[in-house]
Design a protein around this motif. Sequence first.
Motif, PDB file in Angstrom:
ATOM      1  N   SER A  35       0.718  -1.323   0.067  1.00 56.39           N
ATOM      2  CA  SER A  35      -0.093  -0.264  -0.410  1.00 56.39           C
ATOM      3  C   SER A  35       1.081   1.187   0.221  1.00 56.39           C
ATOM      4  O   SER A  35       1.811   1.043   0.898  1.00 56.39           O
ATOM      5  CB  SER A  35      -0.550   0.110   1.461  1.00 56.39           C
ATOM      6  N   PHE A  36       0.492   2.028  -0.979  1.00 52.70           N
ATOM      7  CA  PHE A  36       1.267   3.221  -1.236  1.00 52.70           C
ATOM      8  C   PHE A  36       0.272   4.273  -1.029  1.00 52.70           C
ATOM      9  O   PHE A  36      -0.736   4.813  -0.966  1.00 52.70           O
ATOM     10  CB  PHE A  36       1.918   3.423  -2.096  1.00 52.70           C
ATOM     11  N   VAL A  37       0.380   5.332   0.394  1.00 53.50           N
ATOM     12  CA  VAL A  37      -0.890   6.409   0.848  1.00 53.50           C
ATOM     13  C   VAL A  37       0.180   7.637  -0.056  1.00 53.50           C
ATOM     14  O   VAL A  37      -0.761   8.179  -0.664  1.00 53.50           O
ATOM     15  CB  VAL A  37       0.217   6.201   1.972  1.00 53.50           C
ATOM     16  N   ASN A  38       1.782   7.519   0.167  1.00 55.65           N
ATOM     17  CA  ASN A  38       1.746   9.228  -0.844  1.00 55.65           C
ATOM     18  C   ASN A  38       3.183   8.477  -1.403  1.00 55.65           C
ATOM     19  O   ASN A  38       3.503   7.256  -0.949  1.00 55.65           O
ATOM     20  CB  ASN A  38       1.670   9.773  -0.424  1.00 55.65           C
ATOM     21  N   SER A  39       4.021   9.385  -1.693  1.00 58.25           N
ATOM     22  CA  SER A  39       5.354   9.255  -2.547  1.00 58.25           C
ATOM     23  C   SER A  39       6.552   8.996  -1.286  1.00 58.25           C
ATOM     24  O   SER A  39       7.853   8.145  -1.903  1.00 58.25           O
ATOM     25  CB  SER A  39       6.099  10.586  -2.671  1.00 58.25           C
ATOM     26  N   SER A  40       6.334   9.460   0.038  1.00 63.47           N
ATOM     27  CA  SER A  40       7.063   8.490   0.808  1.00 63.47           C
ATOM     28  C   SER A  40       6.157   7.882   2.285  1.00 63.47           C
ATOM     29  O   SER A  40       7.636   7.185   3.016  1.00 63.47           O
ATOM     30  CB  SER A  40       7.590  10.174   1.652  1.00 63.47           C
ATOM     31  N   CYS A  41       5.337   7.701   1.716  1.00 68.41           N
ATOM     32  CA  CYS A  41       4.335   6.283   3.164  1.00 68.41           C
ATOM     33  C   CYS A  41       3.694   5.331   2.360  1.00 68.41           C
ATOM     34  O   CYS A  41       3.359   5.380   1.578  1.00 68.41           O
ATOM     35  CB  CYS A  41       3.672   6.848   3.762  1.00 68.41           C
ATOM     36  N   SER A  42       4.985   4.063   2.562  1.00 70.74           N
ATOM     37  CA  SER A  42       4.519   3.006   2.361  1.00 70.74           C
ATOM     38  C   SER A  42       4.638   1.587   3.038  1.00 70.74           C
ATOM     39  O   SER A  42       5.621   1.376   4.107  1.00 70.74           O
ATOM     40  CB  SER A  42       5.157   2.473   0.704  1.00 70.74           C
ATOM     41  N   THR A  43       3.796   0.723   2.797  1.00 69.70           N
ATOM     42  CA  THR A  43       3.547  -0.410   3.755  1.00 69.70           C
ATOM     43  C   THR A  43       3.667  -1.895   3.281  1.00 69.70           C
ATOM     44  O   THR A  43       2.910  -1.946   1.816  1.00 69.70           O
ATOM     45  CB  THR A  43       3.027  -0.878   4.473  1.00 69.70           C
ATOM     46  N   THR A  44       4.621  -2.696   2.691  1.00 67.78           N
ATOM     47  CA  THR A  44       4.470  -3.966   2.211  1.00 67.78           C
ATOM     48  C   THR A  44       4.219  -4.991   3.361  1.00 67.78           C
ATOM     49  O   THR A  44       5.694  -5.796   3.762  1.00 67.78           O
ATOM     50  CB  THR A  44       5.970  -4.069   1.223  1.00 67.78           C
ATOM     51  N   ASP A  45       2.926  -6.286   3.182  1.00 68.10           N
ATOM     52  CA  ASP A  45       3.161  -7.105   3.863  1.00 68.10           C
ATOM     53  C   ASP A  45       3.598  -8.683   3.365  1.00 68.10           C
ATOM     54  O   ASP A  45       2.835  -8.807   2.215  1.00 68.10           O
ATOM     55  CB  ASP A  45       1.672  -6.973   5.308  1.00 68.10           C
ATOM     56  N   ALA A  46       3.865  -9.456   3.602  1.00 63.04           N
ATOM     57  CA  ALA A  46       3.877 -11.139   2.639  1.00 63.04           C
ATOM     58  C   ALA A  46       3.403 -12.313   3.777  1.00 63.04           C
ATOM     59  O   ALA A  46       3.915 -11.523   4.811  1.00 63.04           O
ATOM     60  CB  ALA A  46       5.163 -10.791   1.938  1.00 63.04           C
ATOM     61  N   SER A  47       3.458 -12.954   2.324  1.00 61.62           N
ATOM     62  CA  SER A  47       2.513 -14.250   3.490  1.00 61.62           C
ATOM     63  C   SER A  47       2.907 -15.719   2.202  1.00 61.62           C
ATOM     64  O   SER A  47       2.859 -15.349   1.338  1.00 61.62           O
ATOM     65  CB  SER A  47       1.722 -14.241   4.169  1.00 61.62           C
ATOM     66  N   ALA A  48       3.790 -16.469   2.953  1.00 61.95           N
ATOM     67  CA  ALA A  48       3.781 -18.093   2.095  1.00 61.95           C
ATOM     68  C   ALA A  48       2.624 -18.991   2.980  1.00 61.95           C
ATOM     69  O   ALA A  48       2.254 -18.678   4.511  1.00 61.95           O
ATOM     70  CB  ALA A  48       5.210 -17.875   1.954  1.00 61.95           C
ATOM     71  N   TRP A  49       2.342 -19.564   2.123  1.00 64.48           N
ATOM     72  CA  TRP A  49       0.666 -21.131   2.431  1.00 64.48           C
ATOM     73  C   TRP A  49       1.561 -21.952   1.321  1.00 64.48           C
ATOM     74  O   TRP A  49       2.107 -21.939   0.412  1.00 64.48           O
ATOM     75  CB  TRP A  49      -0.459 -20.141   1.790  1.00 64.48           C
ATOM     76  N   LEU A  50       1.813 -23.096   2.630  1.00 64.97           N
ATOM     77  CA  LEU A  50       1.395 -24.563   0.936  1.00 64.97           C
ATOM     78  C   LEU A  50       0.425 -24.928   1.598  1.00 64.97           C
ATOM     79  O   LEU A  50       0.149 -25.317   2.412  1.00 64.97           O
ATOM     80  CB  LEU A  50       2.520 -24.979   2.006  1.00 64.97           C
ATOM     81  N   GLU A  51      -0.627 -24.992  -0.023  1.00 67.40           N
ATOM     82  CA  GLU A  51      -1.524 -25.935   0.278  1.00 67.40           C
ATOM     83  C   GLU A  51      -2.383 -24.414   1.502  1.00 67.40           C
ATOM     84  O   GLU A  51      -2.763 -23.493   1.685  1.00 67.40           O
ATOM     85  CB  GLU A  51      -1.828 -26.879   0.977  1.00 67.40           C
ATOM     86  N   ASP A  52      -3.633 -25.104   2.914  1.00 69.18           N
ATOM     87  CA  ASP A  52      -3.877 -24.325   3.140  1.00 69.18           C
ATOM     88  C   ASP A  52      -2.821 -24.025   4.775  1.00 69.18           C
ATOM     89  O   ASP A  52      -3.327 -23.258   5.880  1.00 69.18           O
ATOM     90  CB  ASP A  52      -5.060 -25.904   4.239  1.00 69.18           C
ATOM     91  N   LEU A  53      -1.242 -24.892   4.834  1.00 67.75           N
ATOM     92  CA  LEU A  53      -0.517 -23.835   5.703  1.00 67.75           C
ATOM     93  C   LEU A  53       0.007 -23.251   5.576  1.00 67.75           C
ATOM     94  O   LEU A  53       0.507 -23.271   4.537  1.00 67.75           O
ATOM     95  CB  LEU A  53      -0.021 -25.145   6.669  1.00 67.75           C
ATOM     96  N   GLN A  54      -0.072 -22.652   6.597  1.00 65.49           N
ATOM     97  CA  GLN A  54       0.630 -21.002   5.985  1.00 65.49           C
ATOM     98  C   GLN A  54       1.712 -21.104   6.990  1.00 65.49           C
ATOM     99  O   GLN A  54       2.056 -21.946   7.947  1.00 65.49           O
ATOM    100  CB  GLN A  54      -0.315 -19.638   6.940  1.00 65.49           C
TER     101      GLN A  54
END
Length: 342
Positions: A35-54
């Motif tokens: 998510s980029f609120v503006n040119s200087s503020c952003s967030t990145t979150d990630a997750s990985a899953w094998l089938e239904d298991l995070q």
Amino acid sequence: MRYLPCLLLWVFPQVWGQFEVQQKNYTFRCMQISSFVNSSCSTTDASAWLEDLQTHRWSNASDTISFLRPWSQGRLSNEQWQKLQHLLQVYRFSFTRDIQELVKMVPKAHYPIEFQLSAGCEVYPMNASESFLHVAFQGEYILSFQGTSWQKAPEAPAWLELPIRVINSDLGTRETVQLLLNDTCPQFARGLLEAGKSELEKQEKPVAWLSSGLSPTHGHQQLVCHVSGFYPKPVWVMWMRGDQEQQSTHTGDVLPNADGTWYLQATLDVEAREVTGLACRVKHSSLGGQDIILFWGKKENNNSGKQLSTDLVICIVVIAVVACVVAIVYLKRKRCFYQGIL
């Protein structure tokens, strides 16, 4: 000879069950939300899953990827994992920078902006696999990586053509993406499958019960079939009248329980005078083909999911009798053998 098939059905699943696990396809998927609120503020979150298991989580506030399972490192050595994590750290930094440049390049791109990425691979038996990478912008699918280059989605806006030409001109990045998707992902996923085999093969039987809800229609009754505690996630639940599926059955979302199992409910809205003869049927891999069938209005419903048909009981008795006969014959032969040498 009548119950010989029972013996085969009892023995065959013991062998086939182990083989079947090896033949199943598994999907390893990485999800990213930026998510980029503006040119200087952003967030990145990630997750990985094998089938239904995070298996992994990577929050915006952390520089390292968190393991969510004891086997989340798969079969990678510490050195291999550190190299992979460093590569992903560089990617996250570069992605943020490139999106900020993209906004400058495309006049129609305005903050706030959100991107979603789904990338990974599906691994098949015999070392076969298929990779994927899809990108969404503001919730709409716009881009994917196909073969050796980035391709615009059919319904994507025309202004995307310029950014695609720019990123496709970066040969080094395209080669890195190919390596990650076609080599690293399948190898890592197979390592996870091997390391997490016991958890992936876990089977938990569902428990089912019936209740009534408020129907929005006068003179109607809402029947509710609750199914809980099952694992893995795939399950089939349907209201039945005899062998006829009630197509007006409404099945809700499969929701997680706190213990890692799943919950589902299926409802049926019918006229109050037509409830007789209705039953809820549940199919799940853990039940071994013995479906749960709960009849509306019957107190003898088995809510434990451990119903045994008459034929199955007979099969079990036959197996027990055969085992006893074999034991008796063995003991008699052993006794004769001892008598011959004394």
